[in-house]
Write an enzyme that holds these catalytic residues in place. Structure first.
Site, PDB file in Angstrom:
ATOM      1  N   HIS A 193       0.841  -1.199   0.000  1.00 21.71           N
ATOM      2  CA  HIS A 193       0.000   0.000   0.000  1.00 21.71           C
ATOM      3  C   HIS A 193       0.884   1.261   0.000  1.00 21.71           C
ATOM      4  CE1 HIS A 193      -2.937  -2.938   1.509  1.00 21.71           C
ATOM      5  NE2 HIS A 193      -3.852  -2.140   0.992  1.00 21.71           N
ATOM      6  N   ASP A 263      -4.615  -5.844  -8.175  1.00 25.78           N
ATOM      7  CA  ASP A 263      -4.862  -5.207  -6.879  1.00 25.78           C
ATOM      8  C   ASP A 263      -5.063  -3.711  -7.145  1.00 25.78           C
ATOM      9  OD1 ASP A 263      -5.181  -4.842  -4.147  1.00 25.78           O
ATOM     10  OD2 ASP A 263      -3.353  -5.912  -3.593  1.00 25.78           O
TER      11      ASP A 263
END
Length: 363
Positions: A193, A263
């Site tokens: 992230h 993702d």
């Protein structure tokens, strides 16, 4: 020209705005992913999903709802599901007698995993949600903060059998599944992230361990999400942007035939390809050309949502210019994830014998 709706976007609020409706009508948008900010209670969630269906019946409504700390809806009757590590710990417990109240050992653990999958899928479907991005197939090396107790176990055999049991429960509820994060995010400490994790192991080592569940479950998995991790001994690009990983290895070597989701393209691990910072459009084009069927852009609808509009417009232009070609096979894989059976409403579900039996097994 083939029809292909590869974009999974999000919305800012608890109801659809006029702008949301326009975005969801785009022929390039194939679904949306919900977050906790889109939740007030079951009645609101059910009404939101119903409203989305009115825009387009074929939109895939998704959510990250695994159990433990990754569970978007936790109130108003939703069962607090355990982190998957709890099922792995049950597996390792001493086998309980068949008449014992205590649940422990491998067979009880697989039964509990199936129950968790059924409850997870049935509760979401009762509110109109089609797909949860689960199960996590990453292995628990004890080093990764972002994976941590989301993983079933360190042993790929245990993780695979518990995941297959969870997927059986999802199937009983009428929900597809998504194994993540291929070929494995558990070994690296960095969080994709916020960073670009690098796993320097050999392909042989990864296939023997972290990627093994994808081969063993290749006939059970309906979708897979690759990791925003670079494995430099295999490819210089993160797995989700690598044709070597997605076409040659996942599909070719491991035999996977379902849908591949990227993702989230807004994660730091997706913002740099070949060392250069890229736009969301360039990241989406790279992922689709590498073998992804669908690409996610999350948390960019907040505010005016310019990044969402830029991606829709940018991918439209890329298609016109031939930088990306729509895939009929990809569209068929997307549609195969939509539920095919009607789901009972919440009140009906609560008194179904299968649901009540499953609740006895949820940790």
């Amino acid at each position: 020209m083939s029809f292909h709706a590869p974009l999974i976007i999000d919305i800012a609020g608890t109801t659809l705005s006029k702008v949301d409706r326009e975005r969801l009508k785009s022929p390039l948008v194939g679904g949306l992913i919900l977050f906790a900010r889109n939740w007030v209670d079951r009645a609101q969630l059910t009404a939101l999903c119903r409203d989305i269906r009115r825009v387009r019946k074929d939109l895939l409504i998704c959510v990250d709802h695994e159990g433990g700390r990754v569970q978007r809806f936790k109130t108003d009757g939703f069962t607090h599901l355990p982190p998957m590590r709890a099922l792995g710990e049950m597996w390792m417990g001493t086998q309980a007698g068949t008449t014992a109240a205590k649940k422990a050992g491998p067979m009880d653990a697989t039964n509990a995993a199936t129950a968790c999958g059924y409850v997870l899928g049935a509760e979401l479907r009762a509110c109109g949600v089609d797909l949860s991005f689960t199960p996590v197939l990453d292995l628990d090396y004890g080093e990764s903060g972002v994976i941590g107790d989301r993983a079933f176990a360190r042993d790929p055999r245990v993780a695979s059998l518990l995941a297959k049991s969870l997927m059986q429960g999802l199937l009983q509820s009428g929900m597809a599944n998504c194994g993540k994060h291929f070929p494995g995010h558990g070994f690296v400490k960095a969080d994709s992230h916020t960073e670009v994790p690098v796993d320097k192991r050999s392909l042989t080592a990864i296939l023997a361990d972290d990627a093994a569940p994808y081969r063993w479950l290749s006939h059970s998995l309906t979708s897979v999400m690759p990791a925003h991790v670079i494995y430099p001994k295999v490819d210089s690009r993160p797995a989700g942007f690598s044709s070597r990983w997605l076409n040659d290895i996942l599909r070719g070597q491991l035999g996977f035939t379902g849908a591949i989701f990227s993702d989230d393209l807004s994660m730091e691990g997706a913002r740099r390809i070949d060392g250069a910072v890229v736009s969301y459009t360039d990241a989406a084009v790279a992922a689709l050309n590498a073998g992804c069927d669908l690409v996610l852009l999350c948390n960019q609808s907040v505010g005016k949502g310019e990044p969402v509009d830029e991606l829709i417009d940018g991918l439209t232009e890329a298609q016109v210019k031939g930088r990306w070609n729509a895939s009929e096979a990809s569209e068929q894989r997307r549609r195969a994830l939509l539920p095919t059976s009607p789901a009972p409403d919440w009140d009906t579900l609560m008194v179904q014998p299968a649901y009540m039996q499953a609740m006895d097994w949820v940790l």
